[in-house]
Design a protein around this motif. Structure first.
Motif, PDB file in Angstrom:
ATOM      1  N   SER A 173       7.398   8.240  -8.159  1.00 60.99           N
ATOM      2  CA  SER A 173       8.330   7.279  -8.730  1.00 60.99           C
ATOM      3  C   SER A 173       8.634   6.215  -7.692  1.00 60.99           C
ATOM      4  O   SER A 173       8.860   6.542  -6.523  1.00 60.99           O
ATOM      5  CB  SER A 173       9.641   7.964  -9.124  1.00 60.99           C
ATOM      6  OG  SER A 173       9.417   9.007 -10.027  1.00 60.99           O
ATOM      7  N   ILE A 174       8.675   4.943  -8.143  1.00 61.17           N
ATOM      8  CA  ILE A 174       8.924   3.858  -7.192  1.00 61.17           C
ATOM      9  C   ILE A 174       9.400   2.614  -7.931  1.00 61.17           C
ATOM     10  O   ILE A 174       9.060   2.402  -9.095  1.00 61.17           O
ATOM     11  CB  ILE A 174       7.655   3.556  -6.363  1.00 61.17           C
ATOM     12  CG1 ILE A 174       7.983   2.687  -5.141  1.00 61.17           C
ATOM     13  CG2 ILE A 174       6.537   2.976  -7.237  1.00 61.17           C
ATOM     14  CD1 ILE A 174       6.900   2.684  -4.081  1.00 61.17           C
ATOM     15  N   ASN A 175      10.173   1.795  -7.232  1.00 62.64           N
ATOM     16  CA  ASN A 175      10.545   0.471  -7.725  1.00 62.64           C
ATOM     17  C   ASN A 175       9.377  -0.473  -7.474  1.00 62.64           C
ATOM     18  O   ASN A 175       8.727  -0.403  -6.430  1.00 62.64           O
ATOM     19  CB  ASN A 175      11.775  -0.053  -6.968  1.00 62.64           C
ATOM     20  CG  ASN A 175      13.036   0.696  -7.311  1.00 62.64           C
ATOM     21  OD1 ASN A 175      13.419   0.764  -8.458  1.00 62.64           O
ATOM     22  ND2 ASN A 175      13.688   1.262  -6.312  1.00 62.64           N
ATOM     23  N   CYS A 219       4.747  -5.739  -6.121  1.00 63.80           N
ATOM     24  CA  CYS A 219       5.250  -5.458  -4.781  1.00 63.80           C
ATOM     25  C   CYS A 219       6.128  -4.213  -4.805  1.00 63.80           C
ATOM     26  O   CYS A 219       6.967  -4.056  -5.693  1.00 63.80           O
ATOM     27  CB  CYS A 219       6.036  -6.654  -4.254  1.00 63.80           C
ATOM     28  SG  CYS A 219       6.633  -6.427  -2.568  1.00 63.80           S
ATOM     29  N   VAL A 220       5.944  -3.352  -3.821  1.00 65.55           N
ATOM     30  CA  VAL A 220       6.719  -2.116  -3.757  1.00 65.55           C
ATOM     31  C   VAL A 220       7.565  -2.030  -2.481  1.00 65.55           C
ATOM     32  O   VAL A 220       8.033  -0.961  -2.118  1.00 65.55           O
ATOM     33  CB  VAL A 220       5.818  -0.860  -3.874  1.00 65.55           C
ATOM     34  CG1 VAL A 220       5.263  -0.754  -5.277  1.00 65.55           C
ATOM     35  CG2 VAL A 220       4.710  -0.878  -2.844  1.00 65.55           C
ATOM     36  N   HIS A 221       7.785  -3.155  -1.829  1.00 57.15           N
ATOM     37  CA  HIS A 221       8.657  -3.142  -0.662  1.00 57.15           C
ATOM     38  C   HIS A 221      10.061  -2.778  -1.118  1.00 57.15           C
ATOM     39  O   HIS A 221      10.553  -3.307  -2.125  1.00 57.15           O
ATOM     40  CB  HIS A 221       8.655  -4.508   0.034  1.00 57.15           C
ATOM     41  CG  HIS A 221       9.387  -4.503   1.329  1.00 57.15           C
ATOM     42  ND1 HIS A 221      10.733  -4.674   1.407  1.00 57.15           N
ATOM     43  CD2 HIS A 221       8.949  -4.317   2.591  1.00 57.15           C
ATOM     44  CE1 HIS A 221      11.104  -4.605   2.671  1.00 57.15           C
ATOM     45  NE2 HIS A 221      10.043  -4.396   3.403  1.00 57.15           N
ATOM     46  N   HIS A 222      10.726  -1.903  -0.385  1.00 65.17           N
ATOM     47  CA  HIS A 222      12.016  -1.370  -0.854  1.00 65.17           C
ATOM     48  C   HIS A 222      13.105  -2.423  -0.999  1.00 65.17           C
ATOM     49  O   HIS A 222      14.099  -2.198  -1.671  1.00 65.17           O
ATOM     50  CB  HIS A 222      12.490  -0.229   0.046  1.00 65.17           C
ATOM     51  CG  HIS A 222      12.924  -0.659   1.411  1.00 65.17           C
ATOM     52  ND1 HIS A 222      12.037  -0.938   2.418  1.00 65.17           N
ATOM     53  CD2 HIS A 222      14.147  -0.874   1.915  1.00 65.17           C
ATOM     54  CE1 HIS A 222      12.703  -1.307   3.495  1.00 65.17           C
ATOM     55  NE2 HIS A 222      13.987  -1.268   3.224  1.00 65.17           N
ATOM     56  N   GLU A 223      12.950  -3.580  -0.397  1.00 64.26           N
ATOM     57  CA  GLU A 223      13.964  -4.630  -0.516  1.00 64.26           C
ATOM     58  C   GLU A 223      13.554  -5.752  -1.473  1.00 64.26           C
ATOM     59  O   GLU A 223      14.267  -6.731  -1.612  1.00 64.26           O
ATOM     60  CB  GLU A 223      14.268  -5.216   0.860  1.00 64.26           C
ATOM     61  CG  GLU A 223      14.894  -4.197   1.794  1.00 64.26           C
ATOM     62  CD  GLU A 223      15.112  -4.734   3.194  1.00 64.26           C
ATOM     63  OE1 GLU A 223      14.507  -5.769   3.551  1.00 64.26           O
ATOM     64  OE2 GLU A 223      15.893  -4.114   3.926  1.00 64.26           O
ATOM     65  N   ALA A 224      12.424  -5.600  -2.157  1.00 63.86           N
ATOM     66  CA  ALA A 224      11.909  -6.688  -2.988  1.00 63.86           C
ATOM     67  C   ALA A 224      12.473  -6.700  -4.402  1.00 63.86           C
ATOM     68  O   ALA A 224      12.452  -7.723  -5.065  1.00 63.86           O
ATOM     69  CB  ALA A 224      10.380  -6.624  -3.049  1.00 63.86           C
ATOM     70  N   GLY A 241       4.018  -8.786   0.034  1.00 66.64           N
ATOM     71  CA  GLY A 241       4.441  -7.439   0.391  1.00 66.64           C
ATOM     72  C   GLY A 241       3.420  -6.411  -0.037  1.00 66.64           C
ATOM     73  O   GLY A 241       2.434  -6.739  -0.697  1.00 66.64           O
ATOM     74  N   PRO A 242       3.647  -5.156   0.332  1.00 64.75           N
ATOM     75  CA  PRO A 242       2.721  -4.096  -0.065  1.00 64.75           C
ATOM     76  C   PRO A 242       2.693  -3.962  -1.586  1.00 64.75           C
ATOM     77  O   PRO A 242       3.714  -4.120  -2.248  1.00 64.75           O
ATOM     78  CB  PRO A 242       3.290  -2.843   0.600  1.00 64.75           C
ATOM     79  CG  PRO A 242       4.703  -3.176   0.940  1.00 64.75           C
ATOM     80  CD  PRO A 242       4.785  -4.659   1.090  1.00 64.75           C
ATOM     81  N   ARG A 243       1.523  -3.723  -2.120  1.00 61.25           N
ATOM     82  CA  ARG A 243       1.334  -3.648  -3.571  1.00 61.25           C
ATOM     83  C   ARG A 243       1.155  -2.212  -4.044  1.00 61.25           C
ATOM     84  O   ARG A 243       0.612  -1.370  -3.330  1.00 61.25           O
ATOM     85  CB  ARG A 243       0.093  -4.450  -3.987  1.00 61.25           C
ATOM     86  CG  ARG A 243       0.105  -5.882  -3.543  1.00 61.25           C
ATOM     87  CD  ARG A 243       0.978  -6.703  -4.414  1.00 61.25           C
ATOM     88  NE  ARG A 243       0.988  -8.071  -3.919  1.00 61.25           N
ATOM     89  CZ  ARG A 243       1.929  -8.927  -4.140  1.00 61.25           C
ATOM     90  NH1 ARG A 243       2.950  -8.596  -4.892  1.00 61.25           N
ATOM     91  NH2 ARG A 243       1.891 -10.135  -3.644  1.00 61.25           N
ATOM     92  N   LEU A 244       1.566  -1.975  -5.250  1.00 66.49           N
ATOM     93  CA  LEU A 244       1.498  -0.664  -5.885  1.00 66.49           C
ATOM     94  C   LEU A 244       0.064  -0.131  -5.875  1.00 66.49           C
ATOM     95  O   LEU A 244      -0.847  -0.763  -6.434  1.00 66.49           O
ATOM     96  CB  LEU A 244       2.012  -0.766  -7.327  1.00 66.49           C
ATOM     97  CG  LEU A 244       2.000   0.502  -8.149  1.00 66.49           C
ATOM     98  CD1 LEU A 244       2.940   1.539  -7.560  1.00 66.49           C
ATOM     99  CD2 LEU A 244       2.383   0.195  -9.580  1.00 66.49           C
TER     100      LEU A 244
END
Length: 186
Positions: free
Chosen positions: A7-9, A15-20, A152-155
């Motif tokens: 599970s992830i935002n 983008c899956v950066h936690h602040e994005a 940012g990093p991608r899913l």
């Protein structure tokens, strides 16, 4: 066999950066708390483990920090108490109710899945991609936020093969985010 859930935002552009994404509100934190409570244990790589520990580990005083809203405390308590398995080649030791996984990650995760329980959760970016490559993830939940990050990093970026998924649940949140839950197609 207990399922492994990822599970992830994620933003609209992947983008899956936690602040994005959208800043968490009470509804979203309730969603993530429920997800955490479904897990008998969590799997993290070093980066995610260190990030989560710095934000959600109960302070030595036992008192949650002033910056934390009342509606964040159930999540903090859930993640603080759940057993953690940390995949790392660089860490020598872990604590925070955690054990270190070294060696064959696929075999270690298969052993964890064979244990009784309601499920395992995996978080982060790199480790989930490796586990998806091995076909070990049984359920994917992507909370898609109405934001375009632009970088940012991608899913699951870099998967060697296409991953075909079947939608099993969809939930709209008041913030405009939508949680999509999928299972791999057989």
């Amino acid at each position: 066999m207990r399922p492994l859930r990822y599970s992830i935002n994620v933003t609209l552009d992947g983008c899956v950066h936690h602040e994005a994404g959208v800043a968490p509100d009470e509804e979203l934190m309730g969603f993530w708390t429920a997800e955490m409570q479904r897990a008998d244990a969590v799997l993290y790589g070093r980066t995610t483990y260190e990030m989560m520990e710095s934000a959600w580990r109960r302070p030595a005083s036992g008192v949650w920090p002033d910056w934390m809203s009342e509606w964040e405390i159930p999540f903090a308590e859930a993640i603080d108490r759940v057993p953690k398995h940390v995949v790392s080649r660089t860490l020598d030791a872990v604590d925070w109710n955690a054990e270190l996984i070294r060696g064959d990650v696929g075999e270690a995760v298969q052993q964890l899945k064979r244990q009784p329980g309601q499920g395992l959760s995996v978080g982060g970016v790199t480790l989930p991609r490796a586990l998806a490559e091995l076909g070990l993830i049984d359920e994917f939940t992507f909370v898609v936020h109405p934001v375009v990050a632009g970088s940012g990093p991608r899913l699951l970026d870099g998967l060697s093969q296409r991953l075909s998924l079947e939608l099993i649940e969809r939930r709209e949140l008041a913030s405009g985010a939508v949680a999509h839950t999928y299972r791999p197609r057989c």
